[in-house]
Design a protein around this motif. Sequence first.
Motif, PDB file in Angstrom:
ATOM      1  N   ALA A 215       0.833  -1.204   0.000  1.00 41.26           N
ATOM      2  CA  ALA A 215       0.000   0.000   0.000  1.00 41.26           C
ATOM      3  C   ALA A 215       0.867   1.252   0.000  1.00 41.26           C
ATOM      4  CB  ALA A 215      -0.933  -0.016   1.206  1.00 41.26           C
ATOM      5  N   ALA A 216       1.953   1.219   0.770  1.00 40.95           N
ATOM      6  CA  ALA A 216       2.853   2.371   0.816  1.00 40.95           C
ATOM      7  C   ALA A 216       3.595   2.545  -0.505  1.00 40.95           C
ATOM      8  CB  ALA A 216       3.845   2.198   1.965  1.00 40.95           C
ATOM      9  N   LYS A 217       3.966   1.430  -1.141  1.00 41.11           N
ATOM     10  CA  LYS A 217       4.743   1.490  -2.380  1.00 41.11           C
ATOM     11  C   LYS A 217       3.937   2.046  -3.552  1.00 41.11           C
ATOM     12  CE  LYS A 217       8.870  -0.544  -1.598  1.00 41.11           C
ATOM     13  NZ  LYS A 217      10.176   0.049  -1.999  1.00 41.11           N
ATOM     14  N   VAL A 218       2.675   1.627  -3.681  1.00 41.19           N
ATOM     15  CA  VAL A 218       1.898   2.008  -4.866  1.00 41.19           C
ATOM     16  C   VAL A 218       1.067   3.266  -4.646  1.00 41.19           C
ATOM     17  CG1 VAL A 218       1.763  -0.416  -5.558  1.00 41.19           C
ATOM     18  CG2 VAL A 218      -0.155   0.618  -4.336  1.00 41.19           C
ATOM     19  N   GLU A 219       1.150   3.824  -3.452  1.00 36.64           N
ATOM     20  CA  GLU A 219       0.341   4.998  -3.134  1.00 36.64           C
ATOM     21  C   GLU A 219       0.584   6.146  -4.108  1.00 36.64           C
ATOM     22  OE1 GLU A 219      -0.756   7.699   0.813  1.00 36.64           O
ATOM     23  OE2 GLU A 219       1.095   6.516   0.759  1.00 36.64           O
ATOM     24  N   ALA A 220       1.808   6.259  -4.601  1.00 35.73           N
ATOM     25  CA  ALA A 220       2.160   7.376  -5.480  1.00 35.73           C
ATOM     26  C   ALA A 220       1.778   7.134  -6.940  1.00 35.73           C
ATOM     27  CB  ALA A 220       3.660   7.648  -5.381  1.00 35.73           C
ATOM     28  N   ILE A 221       1.243   5.945  -7.255  1.00 33.17           N
ATOM     29  CA  ILE A 221       0.867   5.634  -8.637  1.00 33.17           C
ATOM     30  C   ILE A 221      -0.629   5.876  -8.801  1.00 33.17           C
ATOM     31  CG2 ILE A 221       0.828   3.870 -10.437  1.00 33.17           C
ATOM     32  CD1 ILE A 221       3.108   2.462  -8.972  1.00 33.17           C
ATOM     33  N   PRO A 222      -1.031   6.895  -9.545  1.00 32.32           N
ATOM     34  CA  PRO A 222      -2.461   7.209  -9.695  1.00 32.32           C
ATOM     35  C   PRO A 222      -3.255   6.017 -10.238  1.00 32.32           C
ATOM     36  CG  PRO A 222      -1.110   8.991 -10.557  1.00 32.32           C
ATOM     37  CD  PRO A 222      -0.177   7.848 -10.280  1.00 32.32           C
ATOM     38  N   GLY A 223      -4.347   5.704  -9.558  1.00 35.44           N
ATOM     39  CA  GLY A 223      -5.233   4.638 -10.008  1.00 35.44           C
ATOM     40  C   GLY A 223      -4.929   3.277  -9.425  1.00 35.44           C
ATOM     41  N   ALA A 224      -3.735   3.077  -8.882  1.00 38.23           N
ATOM     42  CA  ALA A 224      -3.378   1.774  -8.314  1.00 38.23           C
ATOM     43  C   ALA A 224      -4.042   1.599  -6.951  1.00 38.23           C
ATOM     44  CB  ALA A 224      -1.867   1.639  -8.186  1.00 38.23           C
ATOM     45  N   LYS A 225      -4.466   0.385  -6.670  1.00 40.18           N
ATOM     46  CA  LYS A 225      -5.143   0.112  -5.406  1.00 40.18           C
ATOM     47  C   LYS A 225      -4.783  -1.282  -4.920  1.00 40.18           C
ATOM     48  CE  LYS A 225      -9.670  -0.003  -3.171  1.00 40.18           C
ATOM     49  NZ  LYS A 225     -11.114   0.331  -3.288  1.00 40.18           N
ATOM     50  N   VAL A 226      -4.456  -1.389  -3.632  1.00 41.24           N
ATOM     51  CA  VAL A 226      -4.159  -2.684  -3.031  1.00 41.24           C
ATOM     52  C   VAL A 226      -5.339  -3.076  -2.146  1.00 41.24           C
ATOM     53  CG1 VAL A 226      -2.549  -4.038  -1.653  1.00 41.24           C
ATOM     54  CG2 VAL A 226      -1.703  -2.125  -3.021  1.00 41.24           C
ATOM     55  N   GLU A 227      -5.864  -4.266  -2.377  1.00 36.12           N
ATOM     56  CA  GLU A 227      -7.016  -4.760  -1.617  1.00 36.12           C
ATOM     57  C   GLU A 227      -6.569  -5.929  -0.745  1.00 36.12           C
ATOM     58  OE1 GLU A 227     -11.650  -6.186  -2.449  1.00 36.12           O
ATOM     59  OE2 GLU A 227     -10.197  -6.126  -4.089  1.00 36.12           O
ATOM     60  N   ASN A 228      -6.838  -5.832   0.546  1.00 31.39           N
ATOM     61  CA  ASN A 228      -6.494  -6.908   1.478  1.00 31.39           C
ATOM     62  C   ASN A 228      -7.654  -7.890   1.535  1.00 31.39           C
ATOM     63  OD1 ASN A 228      -5.801  -8.589   3.588  1.00 31.39           O
ATOM     64  ND2 ASN A 228      -4.979  -6.956   4.867  1.00 31.39           N
ATOM     65  N   ASN A 229      -7.456  -9.070   0.961  1.00 30.91           N
ATOM     66  CA  ASN A 229      -8.493 -10.093   0.940  1.00 30.91           C
ATOM     67  C   ASN A 229      -8.238 -11.184   1.977  1.00 30.91           C
ATOM     68  OD1 ASN A 229     -10.238  -9.093  -1.154  1.00 30.91           O
ATOM     69  ND2 ASN A 229      -8.572  -9.519  -2.580  1.00 30.91           N
ATOM     70  N   LYS A 230      -7.609 -10.799   3.058  1.00 26.82           N
ATOM     71  CA  LYS A 230      -7.341 -11.614   4.240  1.00 26.82           C
ATOM     72  C   LYS A 230      -6.257 -12.648   4.006  1.00 26.82           C
ATOM     73  CE  LYS A 230      -9.487 -14.118   8.079  1.00 26.82           C
ATOM     74  NZ  LYS A 230     -10.761 -14.557   8.698  1.00 26.82           N
ATOM     75  N   PHE A 231      -6.496 -13.628   3.139  1.00 25.11           N
ATOM     76  CA  PHE A 231      -5.491 -14.652   2.890  1.00 25.11           C
ATOM     77  C   PHE A 231      -4.742 -14.432   1.575  1.00 25.11           C
ATOM     78  CE2 PHE A 231      -8.397 -16.724   5.865  1.00 25.11           C
ATOM     79  CZ  PHE A 231      -7.502 -17.202   6.804  1.00 25.11           C
ATOM     80  N   CYS A 232      -5.043 -13.347   0.902  1.00 24.20           N
ATOM     81  CA  CYS A 232      -4.323 -12.970  -0.311  1.00 24.20           C
ATOM     82  C   CYS A 232      -4.488 -11.471  -0.523  1.00 24.20           C
ATOM     83  CB  CYS A 232      -4.818 -13.759  -1.528  1.00 24.20           C
ATOM     84  SG  CYS A 232      -6.555 -13.487  -1.932  1.00 24.20           S
ATOM     85  N   LEU A 233      -3.670 -10.911  -1.390  1.00 25.42           N
ATOM     86  CA  LEU A 233      -3.724  -9.485  -1.695  1.00 25.42           C
ATOM     87  C   LEU A 233      -3.983  -9.296  -3.180  1.00 25.42           C
ATOM     88  CD1 LEU A 233      -0.544  -8.337   0.288  1.00 25.42           C
ATOM     89  CD2 LEU A 233      -2.922  -8.325   1.094  1.00 25.42           C
ATOM     90  N   SER A 234      -4.720  -8.250  -3.518  1.00 27.71           N
ATOM     91  CA  SER A 234      -4.998  -7.934  -4.918  1.00 27.71           C
ATOM     92  C   SER A 234      -4.485  -6.530  -5.214  1.00 27.71           C
ATOM     93  CB  SER A 234      -6.503  -8.000  -5.200  1.00 27.71           C
ATOM     94  OG  SER A 234      -7.013  -9.297  -4.959  1.00 27.71           O
ATOM     95  N   VAL A 235      -3.631  -6.426  -6.223  1.00 26.27           N
ATOM     96  CA  VAL A 235      -3.139  -5.126  -6.665  1.00 26.27           C
ATOM     97  C   VAL A 235      -3.862  -4.792  -7.967  1.00 26.27           C
ATOM     98  CG1 VAL A 235      -1.130  -3.749  -7.290  1.00 26.27           C
ATOM     99  CG2 VAL A 235      -0.898  -5.598  -5.611  1.00 26.27           C
TER     100      VAL A 235
END
Length: 367
Positions: A215-235
């Motif tokens: 989340a910290a890494k992609v914060e500066a990229i417009p439109g990018a979003k990290v979703e915490n799906n508990k047992f996996c992550l979606s970028v």
Amino acid sequence: MTKHGAVVVPEDAVVAVAAGRHFSFPPPRTAGAGDLCKKLAAQQIDLGAAVMGSWLDSMKASSPRHRLMAPAVDAEHDEWMEKHPSALGRFEAVAAAAKGKRIVVFLDYDGTLSPIVEDPDRAVMTDEMRDAVRGVAARFPTAIVSGRCLDKVFSFVRLEELYYAGSHGMDIQGPTAASTHHGPTTTPKGEEESVLCQPAREFLPMIGEAYAALAAKVEAIPGAKVENNKFCLSVHFRCVDERRWGAVAEQVRAVLRDYPRLRLTQGRKVLEIRPTIKWDKGEALRFLLSALGFSSGDGANDGDDAFPIYIGDDRTDEDAFRVLRARGQGAGILVSRFPKDTCASFSLRDPSEVKDFLRKLVTCAAA
């Protein structure tokens, strides 16, 4: 009286083979289809710097800008439809193959029950679709199998009588409301137990750390979003300018260097970070069939009376389609308007056709 979970079809319905040069149903367990399924299973993104270009190519390939085309005159589309005909157009073939068996329904969420949207938090299903799913669940054991976290997908669907498999099947929970035709599973002693499976529980702290870093890494990229799906992550990079996809890929690669026990897979304009365990939507399908008292499809007792129907639109659903081919019994249905490599036997164009197919299942069961 119609038995719950059974489908009534005309006596003269086509049972095994529908017209078309390439189409056969039930699907073969091996042969050419097996080679394709092995190829799809092997598709995984390499994070090495030397293959950065091929990684970006893979991102683009999974998210093509499809040209508008007329299916009636497009040769590639026609050939693909012969191999993967409409599940609505061939409904009687599906129903005939399921005749006398217990149908079990598995449904992906995004792109299957709801349209793909730019903001994943707005991927809501319509009331009409919810009614269709409710009708199916009243007659057949029904599960939602999604990459979303279990709580999120439940908040979208809001039906307590379903099974839910979130995080690509790594978080499974049984119905919280009574069903008219199937109840809790039982232990060998006959005691009731809830359906629960969380094979990646030990990874939770690691996934939490990786989420914060991503989340910290992609914060500066417009439109990018990290979703915490508990047992996996979606970028998600659906809203990212294509010229910045390389930046997204590089940031994900930088984080995963510190987490060798996490792996990367890919969906439709989304990068998925998962634990390195042998578990996916196909394994979730096996687990749920076993929990319901049917064969898990491992080849030991495949002669049971279950007829699984799995409907999904994403590359991650191919794991479930492969399980159905290995069983040699059941129907995999890909939701797509355009030709793509798949182990599914049938196709539907969009969530609207999924809704029509589910309604047809209900009507057929009630006949």
